[in-house]
Design a protein around this motif. Structure first.
Motif, PDB file in Angstrom:
ATOM      1  N   GLU A 173      -8.193  -4.364   1.988  1.00 40.12           N
ATOM      2  CA  GLU A 173      -9.134  -5.379   2.459  1.00 40.12           C
ATOM      3  C   GLU A 173      -8.383  -6.615   2.951  1.00 40.12           C
ATOM      4  O   GLU A 173      -8.871  -7.355   3.802  1.00 40.12           O
ATOM      5  N   TYR A 174      -7.186  -6.824   2.410  1.00 44.46           N
ATOM      6  CA  TYR A 174      -6.368  -7.965   2.829  1.00 44.46           C
ATOM      7  C   TYR A 174      -5.571  -7.651   4.101  1.00 44.46           C
ATOM      8  O   TYR A 174      -5.399  -8.520   4.951  1.00 44.46           O
ATOM      9  N   TYR A 175      -5.084  -6.414   4.190  1.00 41.81           N
ATOM     10  CA  TYR A 175      -4.196  -6.127   5.328  1.00 41.81           C
ATOM     11  C   TYR A 175      -4.283  -4.661   5.710  1.00 41.81           C
ATOM     12  O   TYR A 175      -4.037  -3.772   4.897  1.00 41.81           O
ATOM     13  N   ARG A 176      -4.649  -4.437   6.963  1.00 45.12           N
ATOM     14  CA  ARG A 176      -4.679  -3.105   7.537  1.00 45.12           C
ATOM     15  C   ARG A 176      -3.869  -3.126   8.829  1.00 45.12           C
ATOM     16  O   ARG A 176      -3.614  -4.187   9.399  1.00 45.12           O
ATOM     17  N   ASN A 225       0.850  -1.194   0.000  1.00 44.40           N
ATOM     18  CA  ASN A 225       0.000   0.000   0.000  1.00 44.40           C
ATOM     19  C   ASN A 225       0.882   1.240   0.000  1.00 44.40           C
ATOM     20  O   ASN A 225       2.111   1.153   0.037  1.00 44.40           O
ATOM     21  N   GLN A 256      -5.587 -11.042   5.926  1.00 38.18           N
ATOM     22  CA  GLN A 256      -6.889 -11.684   5.844  1.00 38.18           C
ATOM     23  C   GLN A 256      -6.939 -12.659   4.657  1.00 38.18           C
ATOM     24  O   GLN A 256      -6.431 -12.360   3.571  1.00 38.18           O
ATOM     25  N   ARG A 284      -7.464  -4.266  -4.041  1.00 39.83           N
ATOM     26  CA  ARG A 284      -8.155  -4.396  -2.752  1.00 39.83           C
ATOM     27  C   ARG A 284      -7.178  -4.659  -1.602  1.00 39.83           C
ATOM     28  O   ARG A 284      -7.500  -5.354  -0.650  1.00 39.83           O
ATOM     29  N   ASN A 285      -5.989  -4.072  -1.676  1.00 35.83           N
ATOM     30  CA  ASN A 285      -4.927  -4.363  -0.707  1.00 35.83           C
ATOM     31  C   ASN A 285      -5.351  -4.118   0.732  1.00 35.83           C
ATOM     32  O   ASN A 285      -5.048  -4.916   1.625  1.00 35.83           O
TER      33      ASN A 285
END
Length: 362
Positions: A318-321, A294, A328, A315-316
């Motif tokens: 959505e995978y990792y925050r 990101n 995820q 959708r980065n």
């Protein structure tokens, strides 16, 4: 004043903390500024930095809980005035570390998992921002000390010793590589539970290298990596016996970085070596997109080519925050994500970048 910068999350994150460390030194020239890291590679990278007084290193995974507590207690007895948790240390464990060390001012970001306990563990905090780089998130912490953010960008720093520079030059001389186009590849991404899921398959690297050696007869490929990449690099070398492909026998990450700055092109996923390549200003950089990539961790203020991941499809976040959770998705799905990037897609970007690099050499 005694300041402790806590940079525990990763080796690349410690490198990205150096602009904050420089800003602190410029503001407080007489202060004691120490750094606390977990990885030996982080300590190695920070050695020689004139803005740092001391580097404390403790691998919490290898040491026992009692040993870790004793280490933290020794730091507590040093009576730091300020501790700073650098970005992006979102897991609450990092804030417990700051609380245990017990500086009166304990700075951190407010991540998405922030709650009332965090206001006690770290008593001065500022919102994180996914729209700016990790370095800029770190510099924003200065506001909590009533210090203005520097008007001009500050880039990451590595300070090489004469011996490290000499090692890199000797490698080039010994292998008759001076003046030749050099493409560097790092096939790893660490082996902790999150990092191992961002690795591009070693079979894909093998195919890429075979195609590149056939298509670019004037280019030599250097395989970088530490102990965690030893097995993958050996597999690649066995599958591609070619005198223009060689492993880099560096003993430290700074030796590797000294050689990396003499390369024309670098390929990797988003990992510590990606930040090393940006810091030493490798002219061309190819980044293979993982689900965790990101804005906050892109190569800082450097041009790069991103090989898009078709399964991630933008959708980065959505995978990792930075919310204290792992990446995820199931292990199988995340491995398939990385597999979905074809060697042909990476080769296309590589050849376009190499054409410019070779033209510049000539």
């Amino acid at each position: 004043m005694k300041i402790l910068v806590i940079s525990f999350a990763g080796i690349g994150d410690s490198l990205l903390a150096t602009p904050l460390i420089r800003a602190l030194r410029e503001r407080f020239p007489a202060a004691i500024i120490d750094v606390f890291v977990m990885w030996s590679g982080s300590k190695d990278l920070l050695e020689g930095n004139s803005s740092i007084n001391a580097i404390h290193q403790q691998n919490f995974f290898k040491a026992s809980p009692l040993e870790n507590l004793k280490f933290l207690w020794r730091l507590r007895k040093m009576r730091y005035d300020v501790s700073i948790n650098t970005y992006p240390q979102s897991k609450i464990h990092y804030r417990f570390i700051a609380w245990t060390i017990n500086a009166p001012k304990r700075l951190s970001h407010r991540h998405e998992n922030h709650w009332r306990l965090d206001d006690w563990l770290t008593n001065l905090s500022i919102e994180q921002d996914y729209g700016i780089h990790c370095i800029e998130n770190n510099l924003n912490l200065l506001k909590l000390l009533d210090i203005p953010v520097p008007a001009k960008p500050i880039e990451p720093e590595i300070f090489f010793s004469a011996a490290e520079e000499a090692w890199a030059e000797e490698f080039l001389q010994k292998n008759s590589l001076k003046g030749k186009p050099l493409a560097a590849i790092h096939a790893g991404s660490g082996k902790t539970k999150n990092l191992i899921l961002k690795r591009w398959p070693v079979e894909h690297y093998t195919q890429l290298i075979q195609m590149l050696l056939a298509a670019e007869p004037g280019v030599t490929l250097l395989l970088f990596g530490g102990p965690e990449e030893k097995e993958d690099n050996a597999q690649i070398l066995q599958a591609v016996p070619n005198s223009r492909l060689m492993a880099v026998p560096s003993q430290t990450i700074k030796q590797a970085a000294a050689l990396l700055q003499r390369c024309d092109l670098f390929v990797s996923v988003d990992n510590a070596f990606m930040h090393l390549a940006a810091t030493v200003k490798v002219p061309c950089q190819i980044v293979i997109e993982s689900p965790t990539f990101n804005k906050t961790i892109e190569p800082y203020r450097r041009p790069f080519r991103l090989v898009r991941n078709p399964m991630v499809a933008g959708r980065n976040l959505e995978y990792y925050r930075y919310d204290g959770r792992d990446i995820q998705g199931t292990r199988q799905h995340l491995l398939e994500c990385m597999k979905s990037i074809s060697p042909d897609a990476v080769l296309k970007e590589l050849q376009a970048a190499l054409a410019g690099a070779i033209k510049a050499l000539v």
